[in-house]
Structures are given as structure tokens and as C-alpha cells.
Design an enzyme around this catalytic site. Structure first.
Site, PDB file in Angstrom:
ATOM      1  N   LYS A  87       0.862  -1.192   0.000  1.00 53.97           N
ATOM      2  CA  LYS A  87       0.000   0.000   0.000  1.00 53.97           C
ATOM      3  C   LYS A  87       0.895   1.239   0.000  1.00 53.97           C
ATOM      4  CE  LYS A  87      -4.342   1.130   2.320  1.00 53.97           C
ATOM      5  NZ  LYS A  87      -5.039   1.033   3.599  1.00 53.97           N
TER       6      LYS A  87
HETATM    7  C1  E4P Z   1      -8.293   1.509   3.874  1.00 51.97           C
HETATM    8  O1  E4P Z   1      -7.549   1.159   3.012  1.00 51.97           O
HETATM    9  C2  E4P Z   1      -8.194   2.810   4.546  1.00 51.97           C
HETATM   10  O2  E4P Z   1      -6.968   2.929   5.152  1.00 51.97           O
HETATM   11  C3  E4P Z   1      -9.329   2.968   5.494  1.00 51.97           C
HETATM   12  O3  E4P Z   1     -10.496   2.503   4.861  1.00 51.97           O
HETATM   13  C4  E4P Z   1      -9.495   4.358   6.065  1.00 51.97           C
HETATM   14  O4  E4P Z   1     -10.721   4.396   6.756  1.00 51.97           O
HETATM   15  P1  E4P Z   1     -11.084   5.599   7.765  1.00 51.97           P
HETATM   16  O5  E4P Z   1     -11.291   6.831   6.960  1.00 51.97           O
HETATM   17  O6  E4P Z   1     -12.356   5.143   8.426  1.00 51.97           O
HETATM   18  O7  E4P Z   1      -9.930   5.748   8.708  1.00 51.97           O
END
Ligand code: E4P
Length: 218
Positions: A87
Site C-alpha cells: 500500500k
Molecule cells: C483503507 O484502506 C483505509 O486505510 C481505510 O479505509 C481508512 O478508513 P477511515 O477513513 O475510516 O480511517
């Protein structure tokens, strides 16, 4: 549409996996911190633990924000398990790193995407997934689902192979909207996935079936 669970909590990952509908997991540094996992070695062990629970893609985020750091870290993460997806944040060095990883056959998830322009760059660099953050846009009175729709339309029009992974999903309604928008994947909290099961007619219908069965079999 594929379902990923958006957590680093092993119990929740096991519970979602046991439902038989889980296609993968996304994590981020905040989710890892929430579970109290600190230090490089512990983080890496935790990613392997997740990979040993779920037979699907597991996103592990780089901490470095410079090109060379991201390459080093991403290659180490990818070597942990075949299901690891690196990522990478949607910044200039991140786009460059995604291009590098594509050339090495390492799969990537371009994260922190908030505009169609960012999604275009991620796709052109060869990201496996792009993660538009739905809930965080809604939080600032913007429209997160509209962004998912725009990216899906753009990728379809230009035939990009990058999969649209709707992230920052906060509710069951968001999941339904992602289906309607044509997202390839939604990464969700366990509560939002379980919410899909809820319907009063299912509950009342099942109660009637069981009562009728009991009446004649008592
Ligand atoms: C996933 O890849 C993201 O890091 C995550 O969905 C972020 O979610 P949030 O905005 O609820 O922290």
C-alpha cells in the site's frame, strides 16, 4: 463486488473469514496502532498472521515517504507472503514507486485518493488497486460515492485494469452505494458487513417458520 475487511484485529478478521465471504484485508498504520502493534518486526509478524487467516489480498502500507525508502520497504513487505499487496500513498514518489513495483511484478494499492486526477495517475503507473476514501470525503461535506462513480467511469472508458477499492467505508448503506457505483471492491468494518444481513422480514419470517414447525411437531 469483492469484500475486504478494513482492520488489523485478528478476531474480527477470523469472524469475517468464517462467514465465508471475505476476499481480503486492508490495514493502515492507524489500524495497526489501534491493535497496539509496534516495531517493524511485530508489524511484519502481524501481516503474516493475517495472511495465514485469509486466503486473499492483504494490504500492508509502507511508512517511508521517499522513493528509495518505499522501494526498500515495499520489497520487504512483498517478500513476507504472496498475498501481500504493498500500500503506497498517492504522492509523487508513491506514483513513481508504484511504476517500479509494477515492473517487478509486485502488486500495489494506491491509498489516500481523493480525486479523479489522483486515480488517473495511480492507474497510469500500474496500480493493482486504487483506494478512494469515501467516508473522509463525506466527513468534509463532499460526496465520496460520487468519486467512486467517477473513477469507475474513467477506468471503464479508458480500459484501465486498476481495480477500484472503495475505502473509508463507514456504513452498510455505503456498501450498497458502492455496489451501485460499480466498485470492484469495498473494504469495510465488520459491523457494516454484518449490517447487510439485517432485515425485519427475515427475522419475522424465520420466527413464523419456527413457530409453525413447533406447533405441529410439539
Ligand atoms: C483503507 O484502506 C483505509 O486505510 C481505510 O479505509 C481508512 O478508513 P477511515 O477513513 O475510516 O480511517
Amino acid at each position: 463486488m469483492k469484500f475486504f475487511i478494513d482492520t488489523a484485529n485478528l478476531e474480527q478478521i477470523k469472524e469475517a473469514n468464517d462467514m465465508g465471504v471475505l476476499d481480503g484485508v486492508t490495514t493502515n498504520p492507524s489500524l495497526m496502532a489501534k491493535e497496539g502493534i509496534k516495531g517493524e518486526a511485530n508489524c511484519r509478524k502481524h501481516y503474516v498472521d493475517i495472511c495465514n487467516i485469509v486466503d486473499g489480498d492483504v494490504s500492508a502500507e509502507v511508512i517511508a515517504t521517499d522513493y528509495r525508502g518505499m522501494i526498500r520497504e515495499g520489497e520487504e513487505l512483498a517478500a513476507l507472503h504472496p498475498n501481500i499487496v504493498v500500500k503506497v500513498p498517492c504522492i509523487a514518489d508513491g506514483i513513481k514507486a508504484i511504476k517500479y513495483f509494477k515492473g517487478k511484478g509486485i502488486r500495489t494499492n494506491c491509498t489516500l485518493v481523493f480525486s479523479p486526477g489522483q486515480a488517473l495517475l495511480a492507474a497510469k503507473a500500474g496500480a493493482t488497486y486504487v483506494s478512494p476514501f469515501v467516508g473522509r470525503l463525506d466527513d468534509i461535506s463532499s460526496d465520496g460515492i460520487e468519486l467512486v462513480e467517477k473513477i469507475v467511469d474513467m477506468y471503464t472508458y479508458y480500459d484501465f485494469k486498476t481495480q477500484v477499492l472503495a475505502a473509508s467505508i463507514r456504513s452498510t448503506q455505503h456498501i450498497i452505494q458502492c455496489i451501485e457505483a460499480g466498485a470492484d471492491v469495498a473494504t469495510c468494518p465488520l459491523s457494516a458487513i454484518k449490517g447487510l444481513l439485517k432485515h425485519p422480514l427475515t427475522d419475522s419470517g424465520l420466527a413464523t417458520f419456527l413457530a409453525d414447525h413447533e406447533r405441529v411437531n410439539a
